[in-house]
Scaffold this motif. Structure first.
Motif: not given
Length: 371
Positions: A260-278
């Motif tokens: 979890f920690y590594e995944f969030i840390n490495n993909n935070l930009h994409e995850l936040m962008l996806s949530f913003f678009l949503g």
């Protein structure tokens, strides 16, 4: 309404002098043969080629429609029709007005609308050179399929211009499409208003005009139709994509729970962008749904459940609480899950999302200010 008139025939007309007389003769002959009590209405959209003189010579009713467009012409004709049933067909002799009898017999079975079908998938026939190949094999089948998919319309040929409708049913419906898209609007609103419908196979004949040209503009009308189908369907263009974008980060985070920690840390930009678009798509979906309700393109009350829980007060309260909480955690360095760089990105994206929700909440609340 003059109840002694059984059938009103509405003919949208724009420079149809080559074929109008043929159409009127067919209607009069059929009225005489079957003893139909009927009227003929020429809904003229600014003809300059002698069409009006032909209509006057035949003593038919003429409705002068100043607003340009097929939809405006047909709608004006419907508003002025006195018959119990209204038959609509073009004046270019591509539709055979002898079909009035078949449509009348069908609608008498208790239907509110009887739609013609020219396509072979519905038993119809298209005479040689009667329809461009692009319309026959691409345009009409595609838009009919899209209409079935998005609006669940029961028709195989949504752009057929020959139909019969029940007058008292359709006088209660408001139409807004000025052009060819009206053909789709009436079918969609029939579905929304629980109309009993039927589809009757017909033959499309070659346009009888020699000098005159078709009023249908393939590219322009095709794009307008596509826009109409998509924009008036918020579920498909906004709501469903918004749910995907919002829940995708959550789903991916659950899948990568062990890292979890590594995944969030490495993909935070994409995850936040996806949530913003949503969140943005969801707000646009709310606006589009409310707008579609006012246009009569979806049933009123689709969002009643949502608005039982949503209010401007609740939205603002939650957003400001989250802004304060996230700001406090960022300033006090309590966001220990992320590295320094990612903490800043998380903070900025979070503020953007929450500010976006606040602005859109005011906008959505304004649309329902009468509530």
């Amino acid at each position: 309404m003059k109840t002694n008139i059984e059938i009103s025939v509405v003919i949208p007309c724009l420079n149809e002098s080559e074929t109008l007389q043929i159409c009127i003769d067919k209607i009069k002959k059929k009225f005489l043969e079957k003893s139909f009590k009927g009227e003929i209405i020429v809904s003229d959209n600014g003809s300059t080629d002698g069409s009006l003189e032909i209509a006057k010579k035949n003593n038919v009713r003429i409705i002068n429609v100043t607003e340009k467009g097929y939809g405006n012409a047909v709608t004006s004709g419907i508003k002025n029709a006195h018959g119990k049933y209204i038959f609509i067909a073009d004046a270019d002799n591509s539709y055979d007005f002898n079909e009035i009898e078949n449509f009348y017999n069908e609608i008498k079975k208790g239907f509110d609308i009887v739609q013609g079908c020219r396509l072979s998938s519905g038993g119809g026939t298209i005479a040689q050179n009667a329809m461009p190949l692009s319309h026959k094999y691409i345009g009409n089948p595609f838009f009919s399929f899209m209409s079935k998919l998005i609006y669940k319309l029961p028709f195989k040929d949504v752009y057929c211009g020959m139909k019969m409708i029940k007058n008292d049913f359709y006088k209660k419906i408001n139409f807004f499409s000025p052009g060819m898209v009206w053909c789709l609007e009436i079918l969609i609103k029939s579905k929304i208003n629980n109309a009993k419908s039927s589809e009757l196979p017909i033959t499309l004949h070659k346009d009888g005009r020699i000098k005159g040209k078709s009023h249908l503009k393939t590219l322009s009308d095709g794009l307008k139709t596509l826009k109409f189908l998509i924009v008036c369907s918020p579920k498909w263009i906004y709501i469903i994509p918004s749910i995907i974008f919002i829940f995708l980060p959550i789903y991916l985070s659950v899948l990568n729970f062990q890292n979890f920690y590594e995944f969030i840390n490495n993909n935070l930009h994409e995850l936040m962008l996806s949530f913003f678009l949503g969140t943005q798509l969801f707000m646009l979906g709310l606006y589009s749904t409310l707008r579609s309700e006012t246009l009569g393109m979806i049933k009123i009350g689709k969002l009643n459940t949502f608005f039982k829980y949503f209010s401007l007060k609740i939205s603002l309260s939650l957003c400001f609480i989250l802004i304060f909480l996230i700001s406090y955690l960022y300033i006090s360095n309590h966001l220990i899950l992320f590295e320094n760089f990612n903490k800043k990105i998380f903070f900025i994206f979070s503020l953007l999302i929450l500010i976006n929700i606040i602005i859109n909440s005011f906008f959505i609340s304004l649309l329902r200010i009468n509530k």
